[in-house]
Design a protein around this motif. Structure first.
Motif, PDB file in Angstrom:
ATOM      1  N   PRO A 122     -22.345  28.014  71.875  1.00 42.13           N
ATOM      2  CA  PRO A 122     -23.180  28.864  72.727  1.00 42.13           C
ATOM      3  C   PRO A 122     -24.639  28.730  72.298  1.00 42.13           C
ATOM      4  O   PRO A 122     -24.936  28.206  71.232  1.00 42.13           O
ATOM      5  CB  PRO A 122     -22.640  30.277  72.447  1.00 42.13           C
TER       6      PRO A 122
ATOM      7  N   ARG B 173     -24.202  36.895  68.732  1.00 40.44           N
ATOM      8  CA  ARG B 173     -23.219  35.822  68.651  1.00 40.44           C
ATOM      9  C   ARG B 173     -22.234  36.168  67.539  1.00 40.44           C
ATOM     10  O   ARG B 173     -22.638  36.552  66.436  1.00 40.44           O
ATOM     11  CB  ARG B 173     -23.874  34.465  68.377  1.00 40.44           C
TER      12      ARG B 173
ATOM     13  N   THR C 201     -18.504  33.300  70.235  1.00 37.06           N
ATOM     14  CA  THR C 201     -18.681  33.904  71.552  1.00 37.06           C
ATOM     15  C   THR C 201     -19.962  34.723  71.524  1.00 37.06           C
ATOM     16  O   THR C 201     -20.346  35.255  70.463  1.00 37.06           O
ATOM     17  CB  THR C 201     -17.470  34.767  71.946  1.00 37.06           C
TER      18      THR C 201
END
Length: 328
Positions: free
Chosen positions: A24, A34, A107
């Motif tokens: 990401p 994050r 994520t």
């Protein structure tokens, strides 16, 4: 990063891939964090999205599945306290209206969807709280406090039902809980709930033995199966909070429920009010921290076996949460 994803809907073994994807964004956006994921939780909703349940289509060209997980915040975006870096968290809603969930080493989520996880609680428990916990919280508390009330929880051995019973007990309710078979009664914690087996001849009479005037709240996992039973045990002004049913077009005994002034509340977790989710997250963490909330873990699969984890959930999941461990 190592991740699992699908670009098309279909059977788990056919569409789920495992391999390397770009990380990401190096720096999350404003208000985001994050998370380096250690454990990812698999929900029926995740596998239904992958299958295209009820005609749903791909919401994004590529999806990394799973909304729930646990891990450690490793980067924060603008406006987020930098002291959160290194904080253990449990995550919910990662793949709710977002493409990339927790079945990956990283994520990125809005900061309030990464909830501080007390040090004495396991990542496995944290990864089990999201969708089932927030749904359970909403079923119990959407219509106000339950202190002193009689709460009937159907399907108490399931993910939502187990947490709903524990939350209601934690909040001061007397809990009556059902299982399908008499053989399962010994799996109901008597410190939390009075267990009733639905395969007995008169489950309504058994429930009424604990609730002579009827129950105030009914937490319902199979409305199409239990509508008549719910009607038979509901107190005047009761609430039936239903989060699942077996028949898409479910019949209810309309007039008896109407004369009993019963409220039927239908609950879809993705679209609960944001503040209700935040309150649920606070309460779930608080209850778990004092030992009032536990969760049975079923099987933990390595990321390479994520298709088997999905198949396990699609087959009913057995008893306990299905998890996927993420390589570090």
């Amino acid at each position: 990063m190592l991740a699992s994803w699908y670009d098309d809907q279909g059977p788990a073994a056919d569409v789920l891939h495992v391999g390397e994807l770009p990380d990401p964004v190096p720096v999350p956006g404003p208000g985001e964090v994050r998370v380096r994921v250690t454990v990812s939780g698999v929900n029926p909703g995740d596998t239904k999205k992958r299958r295209g349940w009820l005609g749903s289509s791909m919401p994004f060209p590529r999806v990394i599945p799973h909304s729930d997980g646990a891990g450690v915040i490793d980067t924060v975006g603008a406006g987020v306290d930098a002291r959160r870096v290194g904080q253990r968290v449990w995550v919910y809603g990662a793949q709710s209206y977002r493409p990339f969930g927790t079945a990956a080493q990283y994520t990125v989520v809005p900061a309030d969807l990464a909830v501080p996880l007390p040090d004495h609680l396991s990542d496995e428990l944290g990864a089990s709280l999201g969708i089932p916990g927030i749904t359970a919280h909403r079923t119990v508390f959407a219509d106000g406090p339950v202190d002193g009330q009689l709460v009937l929880v159907h399907g108490v051995l399931g993910g939502v039902g187990s947490l709903a019973a524990q939350l209601a007990h934690w909040a001061g309710a007397t809990v009556i809980a059902t299982v399908r078979r008499t053989a399962d009664l010994d799996r109901v914690d008597p410190a939390v709930a009075h267990g009733i087996a639905l395969d007995t001849g008169e489950p309504a009479a058994a429930i009424r033995s604990y609730a002579p005037r009827g129950v105030d709240r009914i937490i319902e996992v199979a409305l199409s199966d239990n509508a008549d039973l719910d009607n038979a045990v509901a107190a005047q002004g009761a609430v039936i909070a239903a989060y699942a049913t077996r028949a898409d077009r479910t019949e209810i005994p309309f007039w008896p429920l109407l004369f009993n002034n019963v409220t039927l509340r239908l609950l879809g977790s993705d679209d609960f009010p944001a503040e209700a989710k935040r309150q649920a997250a606070r309460d779930l963490t608080s209850a778990a921290a004092v030992g009032a909330l536990t969760f049975a873990v079923g099987d933990c699969y390595p990321l390479d076996d994520i298709a088997k984890a999905h198949d396990h959930v699609d087959a009913g999941g057995g008893h306990g949460r299905i998890l996927v461990t993420i390589p570090q």
